[in-house]
Enzyme design. Structure first.
Site, short mmCIF file in Angstrom:
data_model
loop_
_atom_site.label_atom_id
_atom_site.label_comp_id
_atom_site.label_asym_id
_atom_site.label_seq_id
_atom_site.Cartn_x
_atom_site.Cartn_y
_atom_site.Cartn_z
N ASP A 122 -37.18 -40.78 14.89
CA ASP A 122 -36.04 -39.87 14.74
C ASP A 122 -35.54 -39.87 13.30
OD1 ASP A 122 -35.82 -38.72 17.19
OD2 ASP A 122 -34.34 -40.11 17.98
N ASP A 128 -40.11 -36.55 26.18
CA ASP A 128 -39.22 -37.56 25.60
C ASP A 128 -38.88 -38.64 26.62
OD1 ASP A 128 -37.59 -38.71 23.70
OD2 ASP A 128 -36.31 -36.96 23.41
C1 DGJ Z 1 -34.69 -38.03 21.06
C2 DGJ Z 1 -35.78 -37.39 20.25
O1 DGJ Z 1 -36.41 -38.33 19.46
C3 DGJ Z 1 -35.16 -36.27 19.42
O2 DGJ Z 1 -36.14 -35.70 18.59
C4 DGJ Z 1 -34.56 -35.25 20.33
O3 DGJ Z 1 -35.58 -34.65 21.09
C5 DGJ Z 1 -33.54 -35.90 21.25
N1 DGJ Z 1 -34.07 -37.05 21.91
C6 DGJ Z 1 -33.03 -34.93 22.27
O4 DGJ Z 1 -32.20 -35.50 23.17
#
Ligand code: DGJ
Length: 728
Positions: free
Chosen positions: A548, A478
């Site tokens: 997301d 991430d």
């Molecule tokens: C952003 C990601 O897109 C989410 O799926 C998740 O992993 C969060 N970060 C965790 O902090």
């Protein structure tokens, strides 16, 4: 596929099955662009270059004053000697001059396609698969070589381009601008299609008419970004999914980019893509070189659909790498929306246990397993397991999960550092920062300075130690903020404008080392969802957390837009809870499933809270997904109904041999007295007959293609169907 050069006419012809790209070496030793479009057998297109004497045009060539740079379609335009449009590159020499005028020096054609040093790029597995042309330009005054590199593939109607600058002199040269590709067109009646949006609204389709002047998209965020994708299409006036001349430009890069289209005074168009020149320069010491990222150009005479499929095929087969490139991707359950930071081992094991019973294949432990990370305010950099949550560490949890017969994966965010972390307390200078200025936090975190070798080493050691000490077969990588105070303590003042690009090179080095060291681990790229969904990342990590936003209705738009350039095998799509956590919409479970089954299926909800009836529905859908997975992940995509234009969305996937197909149809809002609707299917074999699985219905292929298929009638909002066709 091939590349030819005709000495007498000075014509270079680069061609693939359906495309020709033609350049000309002029008498004055300039390389000009003549034609890019549908394949011509003889590249007799020199008449397209018809210079005319123009008012105010500088006499760039005294022997032929009509050949003024002012209107010449220079293949890699330079600044300062008569071309007043946007240049592809610009330099500064120690005397402050900004002028360069490189002329043709030589060229050579080789079999194959060499890699780009330190940069991601499309590749070949044998030298028979492609040919590469290098045209070397040289400016004798400043001793700068500019090597224009082109590759054409045997199996893909795509041309790749990049440029290598070499300082052959004894003085420094600053590169102020170094784009990857510029293409000139003799007309300007184009629409520009771009993929733009925001966090939880990535890659929405936007189309606008270009006009005289500059139309552009860019990123200066230090990542390709949620806001604009490094991809655009120029589409001739009348175009659609199955018709029209379309020209795609895609950049294999994950950092700041510029994609720009300029219409000049004569309604000619110059399209360019490359590293964003804003806040960029590169000091070329004598004897050194600089390589731009690769641009991938795809022309298609029959619309957006085939253009997308060309990108999909190329990126799926010759950009993504490793053992997962051609293998089926696992069905994942991710605990993020189920628990966020609030979990204990028992809860995770319960989720994994129930997931396994439904046929889910991999449990992914998301954020919050390390340091004292119970929220997003601390601990990035302290990659030590939190034993209050996981008493026996990652290995303890992983072993238990693996013993249930499912694989185990973890989330990491290695490029970041929390101010509240032991790492920051020990190394406050390891982040990007400007001495004396505020270090601007975003999501309570700073960006590690990947230009520094000590920082890169630390990240590599940390990741190796985690991956070596637990049964981890999946990593979600991430990256949750963009760059501010872009400056590296490791660089001299005159090199500070290199920082953002050096960061990317540093990141690519780390990714190269880690993915090579762990070839059995599948890597997912993520940046707050799809904030770095680009071909650069796909070279290292063959799948991406698309967004997301897990709301199925928004996902129709996101996945539809994303599919312009990226194949379904790169798109993770999860079924989540209702009301949806991002937009609070209640979408029926089947529709959530159908939309997620159009990508790499996953789950992100507390499965332990589902009713037994819901579990049964999911179990059945998982079984179906396992049957259709090769069609979705390796098949050809056809977009049928565009949710940006109407209340409906439909797309279908077809196996290359046209024996199996999956149609996903969704109607967004209910209508009173719904009209009957037909949709012409695509990609099927007109000579075959297809059974609609689960029914006795049999349709001839040509009927489905021409008369169409009657879409189901729905009651209620957000309804969908997933229909499977099998040739008999
Ligand atoms: C952003 C990601 O897109 C989410 O799926 C998740 O992993 C969060 N970060 C965790 O902090």
């Amino acid at each position: 596929m091939g590349i030819t050069f005709d000495k007498d006419s000075g014509i270079f012809h680069l061609f693939s099955d359906n495309t020709s790209y033609v350049l000309k070496l002029t008498k004055q030793k300039d390389i000009v662009h003549l034609y890019w479009g549908k394949r011509v057998m003889k590249p007799a297109v020199a008449h397209l270059l018809r210079p005319v004497m123009r008012a105010f045009a500088p006499a760039s060539h005294l022997d032929d004053i009509e050949m003024s740079y002012d209107s010449l379609p220079l293949e890699y335009p330079f600044y300062g000697t008569g071309d007043f449009r946007s240049p592809a590159f610009q330099i500064m020499t120690p005397d402050g001059s900004l002028i360069a005028e490189p002329k043709y020096l030589s060229h050579y054609i080789i079999k194959g396609k060499p890699g780009l040093p330190g940069l991601p790029a499309t590749y070949v597995e044998s030298t028979d698969e492609a040919q590469t042309l290098s045209i070397i330009l040289f400016d004798p005054l400043i001793k700068l070589k500019v090597n224009l590199v082109y590759s054409v593939f045997d199996n893909f109607d795509a041309i790749t381009r990049h440029v290598v600058f070499v300082n052959e002199g004894t003085e420094n040269i600053h590169l102020l601008r170094a784009l990857s590709a510029t293409v000139n067109f003799n007309q300007s009646d184009f629409k520009m299609i771009q993929l733009s949006g925001s966090w939880v609204r990535e890659r929405y389709l936007h189309t606008r008419q270009i006009e005289p002047g500059i139309t552009s998209i860019e990123s200066s965020r230090g990542a390709s970004s949620h806001q604009h994708n490094p991809f655009f299409v120029l589409a001739e006036k009348d175009f659609g999914e199955q018709h029209g001349h379309v020209y795609g430009f895609s950049l294999v890069y994950s950092g700041n980019f510029l994609a720009q289209v300029e219409v000049d005074q004569f309604y000619s168009t110059r399209a360019s893509i490359g590293i964003n020149p804003f806040n960029f320069s590169w000091l070329l010491d004598p004897g050194t070189s600089f390589t731009t990222p690769e641009a991938v150009l795809v022309y298609c005479a029959d619309g957006l659909g085939r253009m997308s499929r060309t990108y999909h095929n190329l990126y799926r087969k010759r950009l993504c790498r490793g053992k997962f490139r051609d293998n089926k991707r696992p069905i994942i359950i991710n605990n993020w929306e189920a628990t966020y930071f609030d979990f204990k081992q028992d809860k995770l094991l319960e989720i994994a246990h129930q997931a396994g019973k439904l046929g889910i294949e991999l449990f992914l432990l998301d954020d919050g397993w390390f340091g004292k990370r119970d929220d997003d305010e601390s601990s990035l950099g302290d990659w030590v397991v939190n034993t209050k949550k996981l008493p026996k560490g990652l290995a303890g949890l992983g072993d238990k999960i693996v013993s249930m017969g499912i694989q185990f994966g973890i989330w990491v965010e290695p490029e970041m550092i929390s101010v509240d972390s032991n790492l920051y307390r020990a190394h406050p200078d390891w982040c990007l920062h400007v001495p004396g200025r505020r270090r601007t936090e975003s999501r309570n975190q700073l960006v590690l300075d990947l230009c520094r070798s000590d920082v890169r080493e630390k990240i590599i050691c940390m990741l190796k130690s985690i991956l070596e000490n637990a049964p981890i077969s999946y990593v979600k990588w991430d990256m949750n903020r963009n760059m501010t105070e872009i400056r590296s303590a490791s660089l001299d003042p005159e090199r500070q404008a290199e920082t953002a690009h050096r960061y990317m090179l540093g990141l690519y080095r780390i990714l190269d080392e880690i993915t090579s060291a762990f070839p059995d681990v599948l890597f997912e790229s993520c940046s707050g969802g799809g904030g770095r969904y680009d071909p650069g990342m796909l070279f290292y990590m063959p799948q991406t957390w698309t967004s997301d936003n897990t709301d199925a209705i928004n996902r129709l738009l996101i996945q539809y837009g994303t599919s312009m350039a990226y194949p379904a095998s790169t798109m993770l799509a999860h079924i989540s809870a209702v009301p949806n956590h991002q937009v609070h919409r209640n979408v029926p479970l089947l529709t959530r499933a159908h939309v997620a089954m159009s990508g790499n299926l996953g789950f992100q909800l507390d499965i332990t809270k589902l009713t037994s009836q819901e579990k049964q529905v999911l179990k059945e859908q998982i079984e179906i997904y396992k049957q259709i997975r090769p069609i979705i992940q390796q098949g050809d995509l056809f977009r049928l109904l565009n949710p940006f234009e109407c209340n409906l969305c439909a797309w279908m996937f077809v196996t290359p041999d046209k024996t199996r197909a999956v149609l996903m149809y969704c109607k967004i809002l209910a209508e009173g007295h719904e009209p009957l609707r037909f949709v012409r299917l695509q990609g099927l074999d007109p000579a075959k007959e297809y059974r609609l699985l689960g029914t006795e219905e049999i349709y001839p292929g040509d009927v489905l293609l021409n008369a169409g298929f009657r879409l189901p009638v729905f009651i209620g909002d957000f309804q969908s169907a997933l229909l499977r066709f099998q040739a008999i």
